[in-house]
Design a protein around this motif. Structure first.
Motif, PDB file in Angstrom:
ATOM      1  N   VAL A 123      54.331  25.709  41.942  1.00 49.66           N
ATOM      2  CA  VAL A 123      53.443  25.774  42.223  1.00 49.66           C
ATOM      3  C   VAL A 123      52.269  25.678  41.042  1.00 49.66           C
ATOM      4  O   VAL A 123      51.895  26.496  40.403  1.00 49.66           O
ATOM      5  N   THR A 124      50.669  24.601  41.499  1.00 50.73           N
ATOM      6  CA  THR A 124      50.264  25.364  40.249  1.00 50.73           C
ATOM      7  C   THR A 124      48.662  24.813  41.049  1.00 50.73           C
ATOM      8  O   THR A 124      48.388  24.352  42.105  1.00 50.73           O
ATOM      9  N   GLN A 125      47.923  25.712  40.558  1.00 50.95           N
ATOM     10  CA  GLN A 125      46.039  25.643  41.022  1.00 50.95           C
ATOM     11  C   GLN A 125      45.440  25.353  40.085  1.00 50.95           C
ATOM     12  O   GLN A 125      45.217  26.221  38.559  1.00 50.95           O
ATOM     13  N   SER A 126      44.521  24.110  39.754  1.00 53.95           N
ATOM     14  CA  SER A 126      43.814  23.712  38.985  1.00 53.95           C
ATOM     15  C   SER A 126      42.632  24.382  39.123  1.00 53.95           C
ATOM     16  O   SER A 126      42.022  25.435  39.884  1.00 53.95           O
ATOM     17  N   THR A 127      41.674  25.713  37.489  1.00 57.63           N
ATOM     18  CA  THR A 127      41.116  26.880  37.531  1.00 57.63           C
ATOM     19  C   THR A 127      39.744  25.992  36.594  1.00 57.63           C
ATOM     20  O   THR A 127      40.438  25.789  36.379  1.00 57.63           O
ATOM     21  N   LYS A 128      38.657  27.698  36.917  1.00 61.17           N
ATOM     22  CA  LYS A 128      37.808  27.599  35.581  1.00 61.17           C
ATOM     23  C   LYS A 128      38.160  28.731  35.627  1.00 61.17           C
ATOM     24  O   LYS A 128      38.091  30.023  36.457  1.00 61.17           O
ATOM     25  N   ILE A 129      37.386  29.673  34.020  1.00 63.75           N
ATOM     26  CA  ILE A 129      36.880  30.769  34.190  1.00 63.75           C
ATOM     27  C   ILE A 129      34.920  30.945  34.095  1.00 63.75           C
ATOM     28  O   ILE A 129      35.181  29.767  33.596  1.00 63.75           O
ATOM     29  N   TYR A 130      34.620  32.302  34.796  1.00 67.00           N
ATOM     30  CA  TYR A 130      33.403  31.809  34.918  1.00 67.00           C
ATOM     31  C   TYR A 130      33.112  33.579  33.686  1.00 67.00           C
ATOM     32  O   TYR A 130      33.509  34.753  33.578  1.00 67.00           O
ATOM     33  N   SER A 131      32.085  33.387  32.613  1.00 66.71           N
ATOM     34  CA  SER A 131      31.816  34.921  32.536  1.00 66.71           C
ATOM     35  C   SER A 131      30.341  34.782  31.929  1.00 66.71           C
ATOM     36  O   SER A 131      29.425  33.685  32.304  1.00 66.71           O
ATOM     37  N   ASN A 132      29.924  35.692  31.279  1.00 65.70           N
ATOM     38  CA  ASN A 132      28.449  36.239  31.907  1.00 65.70           C
ATOM     39  C   ASN A 132      28.187  36.022  30.079  1.00 65.70           C
ATOM     40  O   ASN A 132      27.006  36.341  29.456  1.00 65.70           O
ATOM     41  N   ASP A 133      29.277  35.902  29.245  1.00 63.58           N
ATOM     42  CA  ASP A 133      29.235  35.075  27.214  1.00 63.58           C
ATOM     43  C   ASP A 133      30.117  34.281  26.958  1.00 63.58           C
ATOM     44  O   ASP A 133      30.697  34.556  26.937  1.00 63.58           O
ATOM     45  N   ALA A 134      29.693  32.887  26.633  1.00 59.59           N
ATOM     46  CA  ALA A 134      30.484  31.966  26.091  1.00 59.59           C
ATOM     47  C   ALA A 134      30.367  32.240  24.579  1.00 59.59           C
ATOM     48  O   ALA A 134      31.474  31.177  24.067  1.00 59.59           O
TER      49      ALA A 134
END
Length: 167
Positions: A64-75
């Motif tokens: 099973v696969t889920q496309s994701t993103k990570i959100y951060s407060n510091d790039a």
């Protein structure tokens, strides 16, 4: 008969008057907030809490696969990723049978040991408002073999931590 109907009508009217009062519903709202990091679907929605693996007879479980993103407060800070425990499915019917799983995030095969993802790779433009690059989170059977009949269930816990130092 009239003497019975009048008290009945009075009771019905009084009942309607009592039911005209407002009703208050109290709803408890909660939120689990980590102000530094989050992982969402590629569209920004919350990750699904359940993903069902299909079974191909004679072959084994389908990934099973889920496309994701990570959100951060510091790039500028790297992100560490790991698993909280050994990923596996256990037979819930009572047979002591388990299926080992493999978890991949992008090109990384995840283990319980933290692995570093470079901030410059995750956030190539330095912008965190729209999240990281899109990467697949894939859960698959560790060894692709047929599986005994049963109802299998397990929890895969992905742990994200922000690096404490800027590279």
């Amino acid at each position: 008969m009239k003497s019975f109907i009048k008290p009945l009508m009075a009771t019905v009217i009084m009942g309607m008057a009592i039911n005209a009062y407002a009703v208050q519903k109290d709803i408890t709202v909660t939120a689990n907030v980590d102000a530094t990091l989050d992982m969402t679907t590629d569209t920004g929605d919350v990750l699904p809490s359940t993903m069902e693996m299909g079974y191909m007879p004679g072959v084994g479980l389908e990934p099973v696969t889920q496309s994701t993103k990570i959100y951060s407060n510091d790039a500028e800070k790297d992100v560490n990723i790991s698993l909280a425990g050994a990923p596996q499915l256990m037979d819930t019917v009572g047979v002591n049978s388990s299926i080992a799983l493999t978890v991949k995030y992008g090109d990384l095969i995840l283990t319980q040991a933290p692995q570093t993802m470079a901030a410059t790779h995750l956030f190539p433009t330095g912008d965190t408002a729209n999240g990281s690059i899109i990467q697949p989170l894939m859960i698959s059977q560790a060894t692709q073999v047929p599986v005994a009949s049963g109802n299998y269930s397990g929890v895969v816990s992905v742990v994200l931590t922000q690096a404490t130092e800027t590279p």
